[in-house]
Design a protein around this motif. Structure first.
Motif, PDB file in Angstrom:
ATOM      1  N   LEU A 184      -3.306  13.734 -15.126  1.00 14.92           N
ATOM      2  CA  LEU A 184      -3.355  13.223 -13.761  1.00 14.92           C
ATOM      3  C   LEU A 184      -2.176  13.802 -12.989  1.00 14.92           C
ATOM      4  N   LEU A 185      -2.399  14.191 -11.743  1.00 11.68           N
ATOM      5  CA  LEU A 185      -1.349  14.821 -10.949  1.00 11.68           C
ATOM      6  C   LEU A 185      -1.058  14.002  -9.700  1.00 11.68           C
ATOM      7  N   PHE A 186       0.196  13.579  -9.555  1.00  6.24           N
ATOM      8  CA  PHE A 186       0.656  12.865  -8.365  1.00  6.24           C
ATOM      9  C   PHE A 186       1.782  13.706  -7.773  1.00  6.24           C
ATOM     10  N   ALA A 187       1.511  14.330  -6.634  1.00  5.78           N
ATOM     11  CA  ALA A 187       2.471  15.271  -6.045  1.00  5.78           C
ATOM     12  C   ALA A 187       2.838  14.863  -4.625  1.00  5.78           C
ATOM     13  N   SER A 188       4.100  15.042  -4.290  1.00  6.49           N
ATOM     14  CA  SER A 188       4.587  14.805  -2.932  1.00  6.49           C
ATOM     15  C   SER A 188       5.909  15.548  -2.783  1.00  6.49           C
ATOM     16  N   GLY A 189       6.247  15.915  -1.559  1.00  5.67           N
ATOM     17  CA  GLY A 189       7.545  16.537  -1.354  1.00  5.67           C
ATOM     18  C   GLY A 189       8.667  15.591  -1.748  1.00  5.67           C
ATOM     19  N   SER A 190       8.545  14.356  -1.290  1.00  2.00           N
ATOM     20  CA  SER A 190       9.516  13.314  -1.612  1.00  2.00           C
ATOM     21  C   SER A 190       8.782  11.985  -1.643  1.00  2.00           C
ATOM     22  N   PHE A 191       8.863  11.271  -2.752  1.00  2.00           N
ATOM     23  CA  PHE A 191       8.126  10.023  -2.882  1.00  2.00           C
ATOM     24  C   PHE A 191       8.813   8.909  -2.104  1.00  2.00           C
ATOM     25  N   ARG A 192       8.024   8.246  -1.253  1.00  2.00           N
ATOM     26  CA  ARG A 192       8.509   7.135  -0.450  1.00  2.00           C
ATOM     27  C   ARG A 192       7.727   5.873  -0.839  1.00  2.00           C
ATOM     28  N   PRO A 193       8.158   4.697  -0.393  1.00  2.00           N
ATOM     29  CA  PRO A 193       7.485   3.461  -0.807  1.00  2.00           C
ATOM     30  C   PRO A 193       5.980   3.450  -0.563  1.00  2.00           C
ATOM     31  N   TRP A 194       5.522   4.105   0.528  1.00  2.00           N
ATOM     32  CA  TRP A 194       4.081   4.064   0.807  1.00  2.00           C
ATOM     33  C   TRP A 194       3.259   4.900  -0.174  1.00  2.00           C
ATOM     34  N   HIS A 195       3.902   5.742  -0.960  1.00  2.00           N
ATOM     35  CA  HIS A 195       3.142   6.473  -1.977  1.00  2.00           C
ATOM     36  C   HIS A 195       2.729   5.551  -3.125  1.00  2.00           C
ATOM     37  N   GLY A 196       3.483   4.492  -3.357  1.00  2.00           N
ATOM     38  CA  GLY A 196       3.107   3.524  -4.393  1.00  2.00           C
ATOM     39  C   GLY A 196       3.321   4.010  -5.809  1.00  2.00           C
ATOM     40  N   LEU A 197       4.222   4.971  -6.017  1.00  2.00           N
ATOM     41  CA  LEU A 197       4.483   5.457  -7.373  1.00  2.00           C
ATOM     42  C   LEU A 197       4.978   4.333  -8.273  1.00  2.00           C
ATOM     43  N   ASP A 198       5.810   3.454  -7.728  1.00  2.00           N
ATOM     44  CA  ASP A 198       6.319   2.338  -8.529  1.00  2.00           C
ATOM     45  C   ASP A 198       5.197   1.443  -9.033  1.00  2.00           C
ATOM     46  N   ALA A 233      -5.300  19.608 -14.003  1.00  2.00           N
ATOM     47  CA  ALA A 233      -5.488  18.192 -13.667  1.00  2.00           C
ATOM     48  C   ALA A 233      -6.958  17.788 -13.657  1.00  2.00           C
ATOM     49  N   TRP A 234      -7.230  16.637 -14.256  1.00  2.00           N
ATOM     50  CA  TRP A 234      -8.574  16.065 -14.180  1.00  2.00           C
ATOM     51  C   TRP A 234      -8.789  15.429 -12.814  1.00  2.00           C
ATOM     52  N   ILE A 235      -7.748  14.766 -12.274  1.00  2.00           N
ATOM     53  CA  ILE A 235      -7.808  14.215 -10.928  1.00  2.00           C
ATOM     54  C   ILE A 235      -6.433  14.368 -10.268  1.00  2.00           C
ATOM     55  N   GLY A 236      -6.430  14.332  -8.932  1.00  2.00           N
ATOM     56  CA  GLY A 236      -5.195  14.255  -8.167  1.00  2.00           C
ATOM     57  C   GLY A 236      -5.075  12.853  -7.591  1.00  2.00           C
ATOM     58  N   ILE A 237      -3.864  12.417  -7.347  1.00  2.00           N
ATOM     59  CA  ILE A 237      -3.617  11.060  -6.849  1.00  2.00           C
ATOM     60  C   ILE A 237      -3.014  11.143  -5.452  1.00  2.00           C
ATOM     61  N   SER A 238      -3.552  10.342  -4.541  1.00  2.00           N
ATOM     62  CA  SER A 238      -3.043  10.271  -3.176  1.00  2.00           C
ATOM     63  C   SER A 238      -2.246   8.982  -2.986  1.00  2.00           C
ATOM     64  N   SER A 239      -1.742   8.770  -1.770  1.00  2.00           N
ATOM     65  CA  SER A 239      -0.925   7.586  -1.468  1.00  2.00           C
ATOM     66  C   SER A 239      -1.656   6.305  -1.844  1.00  2.00           C
ATOM     67  N   LEU A 240      -0.915   5.406  -2.492  1.00  2.00           N
ATOM     68  CA  LEU A 240      -1.508   4.181  -3.024  1.00  2.00           C
ATOM     69  C   LEU A 240      -1.048   2.918  -2.313  1.00  2.00           C
ATOM     70  N   ALA A 241      -0.072   3.041  -1.400  1.00  2.00           N
ATOM     71  CA  ALA A 241       0.499   1.829  -0.798  1.00  2.00           C
ATOM     72  C   ALA A 241       0.789   1.987   0.687  1.00  2.00           C
ATOM     73  N   LEU A 242      -0.090   2.655   1.413  1.00  2.00           N
ATOM     74  CA  LEU A 242       0.105   2.765   2.854  1.00  2.00           C
ATOM     75  C   LEU A 242       0.128   1.393   3.524  1.00  2.00           C
ATOM     76  N   HIS A 243      -0.519   0.422   2.882  1.00  2.00           N
ATOM     77  CA  HIS A 243      -0.583  -0.928   3.441  1.00  2.00           C
ATOM     78  C   HIS A 243       0.798  -1.566   3.572  1.00  2.00           C
ATOM     79  N   ARG A 244       1.753  -1.092   2.806  1.00  2.00           N
ATOM     80  CA  ARG A 244       3.095  -1.674   2.867  1.00  2.00           C
ATOM     81  C   ARG A 244       3.705  -1.569   4.259  1.00  2.00           C
ATOM     82  N   TYR A 245       3.340  -0.537   4.991  1.00  2.00           N
ATOM     83  CA  TYR A 245       3.898  -0.341   6.330  1.00  2.00           C
ATOM     84  C   TYR A 245       2.807  -0.306   7.405  1.00  2.00           C
ATOM     85  N   GLY A 246       1.601  -0.702   7.048  1.00  2.00           N
ATOM     86  CA  GLY A 246       0.517  -0.651   8.014  1.00  2.00           C
ATOM     87  C   GLY A 246       0.242   0.748   8.490  1.00  2.00           C
TER      88      GLY A 246
END
Length: 374
Positions: free
Chosen positions: A205-219, A271-284
């Motif tokens: 699984l691939l989760f890529a971003s320039g810089s991970f922020r809270p709205w990405h939901g990596l945590d 990668a079998w799948i790529g992962i996009s932002s998981l927590a955009l709801h945190r900041y609306g």
């Protein structure tokens, strides 16, 4: 309209850039290439104070005066005044000007009213919520307050709005006394290269971003790992908070740090799948993530936390919670699906040529109908 053929208006899409943003540059470069391939009278330009390589030939350089060089404030003002002077000059050779919305711009409204042709305001984010996420909270609140006051005035001066996501279109119109004609123009990618498939027998699984922020939901994703004892590898590519990374002892997770484009393509091929932002709801928040387009252009299915522009019936874009078990279920479902099939289904939503062509058709209709009314 200033053009001689109302059915083929000449379009100019512009953006300001004082700090290099590779995503914006890439989108504008791909847009220019797509428009040329479609034979459209469409120019894409970035007005910039930067002196750097410009392989796509889309940058319009600006040099500050000696006085402006001595003051950050004067440089900021001078840069924008020069931009709008240049914009007004371009109006003589174009029928539709699309101006990327730059938050809290005090000069936009007055200058947009003076342009003399159809003007569109282009929106890529929910401006006020995003400004409030700045690390410097006081600065973020101040800038958000300025955008609350200036943003609607600037948009009201435009003839139309363009947004990269339906949520953004609705949000911006809700800020106006009178809603504007609005067109959807998601971010896209060129899909003219063959996708590479190097998937192995164990899910990657691939989760890529320039810089991970809270709205990405990596945590949130890392927290969910404890619920699964399955064999897989989660590749995390990009700048990650050291505290978050050091707190993860799961051997199935590989923190790569920032990677080159070539290295990312290598991971995408496996990668079998790529992962996009998981927590955009945190900041609306809402958006049209560039990484999603990159994954799908390479034939990699995507699992994300928000619908984006894809229909609920899409087989290649799955909306779900930050749950690794659900991600693995989706990955296994898609394992037998060819890269070409994934890209083919996604193309109508991400192919830059299709997106530019569709927006141009909408702008042509709008400009023609506006000309008839006038």
């Amino acid at each position: 309209m200033s053009g001689t053929d109302p059915a083929r208006p000449r379009v100019l899409h512009t953006a300001l850039m004082s700090v290099f943003e590779p995503g914006i540059y890439q989108q504008m470069a791909w847009e220019a290439e797509a428009a040329a391939a479609e034979g459209l009278p469409w120019d894409s330009r970035i007005f910039t104070s930067l002196q750097r390589p410009d392989p796509a030939g889309i940058m319009v350089p600006w040099l500050p005066s000696r006085v402006e060089e001595q003051s950050k404030a004067l440089r900021w003002v001078g840069f924008r005044r020069a931009y709008y002077t240049w914009i007004r000059q371009q109006a003589a050779d174009h029928d539709v000007l699309l101006l990327r919305h730059h938050a809290y711009d005090p000069f936009a409204a007055a200058n947009m009213r003076r342009i003399g042709c159809t003007v569109g305001s282009v929106h890529h984010t929910l401006d006020v919520p995003e400004l409030r996420t700045q690390p410097n909270r006081v600065k973020g609140l101040a800038l958000a307050g300025a955008e609350v006051r200036l943003g609607p005035r600037n948009m009201q001066a435009a003839d139309l709005l363009v947004a990269v996501a339906p949520e953004i279109a609705a949000y911006e119109n809700a800020r106006l006394r009178t809603p504007k004609p609005t067109f959807l123009y998601p971010n896209g990618a060129l899909v003219d290269t063959e996708p590479v498939d190097r998937r192995g027998g164990v899910p990657e699984l691939l989760f890529a971003s320039g810089s991970f922020r809270p709205w990405h939901g990596l945590d949130l994703l890392l927290e969910s790992l404890a619920s699964s004892d399955a064999d897989f590898t989660l590749h995390v590519a990009g700048q990650v908070d050291p505290v978050l990374a050091s707190g993860c002892s799961d051997a199935r997770v590989v923190f790569h740090g920032p990677l080159s484009e070539g290295a990312l393509q290598e991971l995408s091929a496996r990668a079998w799948i790529g992962i996009s932002s998981l927590a955009l709801h945190r900041y609306g928040m809402a958006g049209s993530p560039l990484k999603v387009r990159g994954y799908l252009a390479q034939g990699v299915p995507v699992y994300g936390g928000h619908p984006d522009v894809f229909p609920a019936t899409s087989q290649v874009y799955r909306v779900g919670e930050p749950d690794v078990s659900r991600m693995l279920e989706f990955a296994h479902q898609m394992r037998a699906v060819a890269r070409e099939t994934v890209r083919g289904e996604a193309a109508r939503h991400i192919d830059k040529r299709v997106l530019v062509r569709d927006l141009y058709a909408s702008l042509s209709t709008f400009a023609r109908e506006t000309a008839q009314v006038k």
